[in-house]
Scaffold this active site. Sequence first.
Site, mmCIF file in Angstrom:
data_model
loop_
_atom_site.group_PDB
_atom_site.id
_atom_site.type_symbol
_atom_site.label_atom_id
_atom_site.label_comp_id
_atom_site.label_asym_id
_atom_site.label_seq_id
_atom_site.Cartn_x
_atom_site.Cartn_y
_atom_site.Cartn_z
ATOM 1 N N LYS A 191 0.877 -1.182 0.000
ATOM 2 C CA LYS A 191 0.000 0.000 0.000
ATOM 3 C C LYS A 191 0.908 1.225 0.000
ATOM 4 O O LYS A 191 1.437 1.616 1.030
ATOM 5 C CB LYS A 191 -0.880 -0.020 1.248
ATOM 6 C CG LYS A 191 -2.233 0.673 1.114
ATOM 7 C CD LYS A 191 -2.194 2.135 0.755
ATOM 8 C CE LYS A 191 -1.917 3.036 1.932
ATOM 9 N NZ LYS A 191 -1.739 4.454 1.538
ATOM 10 N N GLU A 266 9.673 1.933 10.820
ATOM 11 C CA GLU A 266 10.696 2.957 10.584
ATOM 12 C C GLU A 266 9.970 4.295 10.613
ATOM 13 O O GLU A 266 9.223 4.618 9.690
ATOM 14 C CB GLU A 266 11.386 2.734 9.247
ATOM 15 C CG GLU A 266 12.277 1.522 9.286
ATOM 16 C CD GLU A 266 13.032 1.294 7.997
ATOM 17 O OE1 GLU A 266 12.963 2.133 7.087
ATOM 18 O OE2 GLU A 266 13.690 0.261 7.908
ATOM 19 N N CYS A 300 13.812 11.107 6.714
ATOM 20 C CA CYS A 300 13.713 10.686 8.118
ATOM 21 C C CYS A 300 15.046 10.856 8.838
ATOM 22 O O CYS A 300 15.092 11.136 10.022
ATOM 23 C CB CYS A 300 13.255 9.242 8.188
ATOM 24 S SG CYS A 300 14.308 8.135 7.255
ATOM 25 N N GLU A 397 9.137 16.965 14.585
ATOM 26 C CA GLU A 397 9.655 16.693 13.241
ATOM 27 C C GLU A 397 8.930 17.585 12.245
ATOM 28 O O GLU A 397 7.723 17.455 12.045
ATOM 29 C CB GLU A 397 9.438 15.214 12.882
ATOM 30 C CG GLU A 397 10.074 14.848 11.562
ATOM 31 C CD GLU A 397 9.762 13.430 11.104
ATOM 32 O OE1 GLU A 397 8.585 13.026 11.165
ATOM 33 O OE2 GLU A 397 10.695 12.728 10.682
HETATM 34 P P1 NAD Z 1 2.353 8.698 7.236
HETATM 35 O O1 NAD Z 1 2.531 7.957 8.500
HETATM 36 O O2 NAD Z 1 1.326 9.774 7.190
HETATM 37 O O3 NAD Z 1 1.965 7.714 6.048
HETATM 38 C C1 NAD Z 1 2.777 6.612 5.705
HETATM 39 C C2 NAD Z 1 1.906 5.539 5.097
HETATM 40 O O4 NAD Z 1 1.007 5.067 6.093
HETATM 41 C C3 NAD Z 1 1.050 5.993 3.931
HETATM 42 O O5 NAD Z 1 1.024 4.984 2.955
HETATM 43 C C4 NAD Z 1 -0.307 6.168 4.570
HETATM 44 O O6 NAD Z 1 -1.369 6.018 3.663
HETATM 45 C C5 NAD Z 1 -0.307 5.052 5.587
HETATM 46 N N1 NAD Z 1 -1.236 5.200 6.707
HETATM 47 C C6 NAD Z 1 -1.680 6.343 7.273
HETATM 48 N N2 NAD Z 1 -2.541 6.057 8.281
HETATM 49 C C7 NAD Z 1 -2.621 4.714 8.362
HETATM 50 C C8 NAD Z 1 -3.315 3.811 9.210
HETATM 51 N N3 NAD Z 1 -4.129 4.245 10.181
HETATM 52 N N4 NAD Z 1 -3.151 2.485 9.023
HETATM 53 C C9 NAD Z 1 -2.316 2.026 8.051
HETATM 54 N N5 NAD Z 1 -1.645 2.824 7.219
HETATM 55 C C10 NAD Z 1 -1.782 4.158 7.367
HETATM 56 O O7 NAD Z 1 3.788 9.242 6.830
HETATM 57 P P2 NAD Z 1 4.153 10.199 5.613
HETATM 58 O O8 NAD Z 1 3.682 11.568 5.951
HETATM 59 O O9 NAD Z 1 3.710 9.549 4.345
HETATM 60 O O10 NAD Z 1 5.747 10.131 5.629
HETATM 61 C C11 NAD Z 1 6.550 10.962 6.387
HETATM 62 C C12 NAD Z 1 6.993 10.266 7.658
HETATM 63 O O11 NAD Z 1 7.699 9.078 7.352
HETATM 64 C C13 NAD Z 1 7.953 11.100 8.486
HETATM 65 O O12 NAD Z 1 7.597 11.031 9.842
HETATM 66 C C14 NAD Z 1 9.301 10.423 8.262
HETATM 67 O O13 NAD Z 1 10.242 10.626 9.268
HETATM 68 C C15 NAD Z 1 8.891 9.006 8.146
HETATM 69 N N6 NAD Z 1 9.930 8.238 7.466
HETATM 70 C C16 NAD Z 1 10.703 7.395 8.215
HETATM 71 C C17 NAD Z 1 11.729 6.670 7.622
HETATM 72 C C18 NAD Z 1 12.613 5.776 8.432
HETATM 73 O O14 NAD Z 1 13.301 4.965 7.840
HETATM 74 N N7 NAD Z 1 12.630 5.872 9.752
HETATM 75 C C19 NAD Z 1 11.955 6.802 6.246
HETATM 76 C C20 NAD Z 1 11.147 7.676 5.511
HETATM 77 C C21 NAD Z 1 10.131 8.378 6.145
#
Ligand code: NAD
Length: 503
Positions: A191, A266, A300, A397
């Site tokens: 997804k 992550e 991240c 963040e």
């Molecule tokens: P997000 O958590 O909003 O979304 C990530 C994914 O989760 C999307 O596909 C979204 O549709 C899905 N999602 C959202 N709510 C959900 C739920 N209730 N159940 C299941 N899936 C759900 O994150 P974002 O805004 O897309 O990405 C940015 C974030 O990702 C930042 O916090 C960043 O630090 C983090 N990030 C972490 C790493 C790492 O390796 N630690 C790498 C890249 C990004």
Amino acid sequence: MSDLQDNMQKLQPILDRVRASGVMNRIAGQDHPAQSGKTFANHSPVDESHICEVAQSGSADVDAAAQAAKVAFPAWRDFPAVERKKVLHAIADGIVARAEEIALAECWDTGQAIRFMSKAALRGAENFRFFADRAPAARDGQHLPSPTLMNITTRVPIGPVGVITPWNTPFMLSTWKIAPALAAGCTVVHKPAEFSPITARILMEIAEEAGLPPGVWNLVNGMGEEAGKALTEHPDIRAIAFVGESKTGSMIMKQGADTLKRVHFELGGKNPVIVFDDADLERALDAAIFMIYSLNGERCTSSSRLLVQDSIAPEFIARLTERVNNIRVGHPLDPQTEVGPLIHKVHFDKVCSYFDVARQDGATIAAGGAALDQPGHYVRPTLFTQARNDMRIAQEEIFGPVLTVIPFATEEEALHVANDVAYGLTGYVWTNDLTRALRFTNALEAGMIWVNSENVRHLPTPFGGVKASGIGRDGGDWSFEFYMEQKHVGFATGPHKIARLGV
Ligand code: NAD
């Protein structure tokens, strides 16, 4: 013709194709619209133009994908590992062949600059090659003899898994999670993030063209709260590999509780770069700038807090300010561009809201602190100085090209400030004092630390965070630990005494 015009011309047929087909789900090797018929619009952050419609899936679509992954699992699990290796290498070849298309599409969909995205596509291929080469040994175990038993261990793939990815570098991150799952013998339901669906679809096409059997990898698009949630709750999905925000990770943990999901998270970061006065300041400056302003700061592992020793702070900050003001903000397909537009209006508004937060908290905006007055989600690279670690700009963040500078006097103070946040993903330490580097890295609360270096990934090393930054590790064999179950089998080596009851 300029490089930008050239890239725009190359992008056009890619956009025409994706607009005509939309982004459909791919389940068991077939295209499917959402069963409800619903779609959502995907726009470019460059100019907010409509790119394409995307399937807005619900639980019925996720169920179909999970069923396909379940049906495909036994054959893929038992597929000879050397053959699996060949398929994964073929996927890597396919990525290399379409790397330019992937990079152009990714830039248009996410706003990331082409100078970074062309490498990200190739890194995706490397991820497949790395895990392809390890596939034949993934099931290897240990021999642990005891006096009465020959004990052996083996590893078996856990089953169908869900992979949920964010929008910041969607292509590379998808390969990073999916390649080891396939190498381990798991089947996948992916997804991707709703803001950046295009390259996940291209990746899927590449995988099928490379000979991946139908149903081994299924793609379901949609909203997190709908499609993502259904995936985390599905009883046939054994584990969820998730990359995204910490608060989403916490929701997924709750959603997965009833089906006892194994999770790998992550999550976010508020990573410190700590510059001591004995460091190579030239290199420290380059690395600190690179680690927050590359990838639009939507990274991240970005070094979003700069802790600088007060003896060198005035000069270091003056040079930093000059450089930040020089960063080239522009069209993501212009090879000169260093910072492109932010992914989405929602995220753009979030990042911009911190300009007022900084002012209210009493920090100084030494550079940037404003959006560009033009269409698209462009913000000026921003530098907050005179900050304290208890300010929101030092704790939260922001996930944009925004750096918060906090001076410190002593090593103890630097360590306290570095650790005094909810997150613990990475840390970057700049010092030429070896003993201090050893002492400091030992006490720094982070999953990954680099000394006198920016973040340089080496795929066999563990990737992941502590505290609110994550649970579990990827990379090397750690990825297989997540996607596989350890199994122990004991063989009696003789007629050892068995307790006799009811005799
Ligand atoms: P997000 O958590 O909003 O979304 C990530 C994914 O989760 C999307 O596909 C979204 O549709 C899905 N999602 C959202 N709510 C959900 C739920 N209730 N159940 C299941 N899936 C759900 O994150 P974002 O805004 O897309 O990405 C940015 C974030 O990702 C930042 O916090 C960043 O630090 C983090 N990030 C972490 C790493 C790492 O390796 N630690 C790498 C890249 C990004």
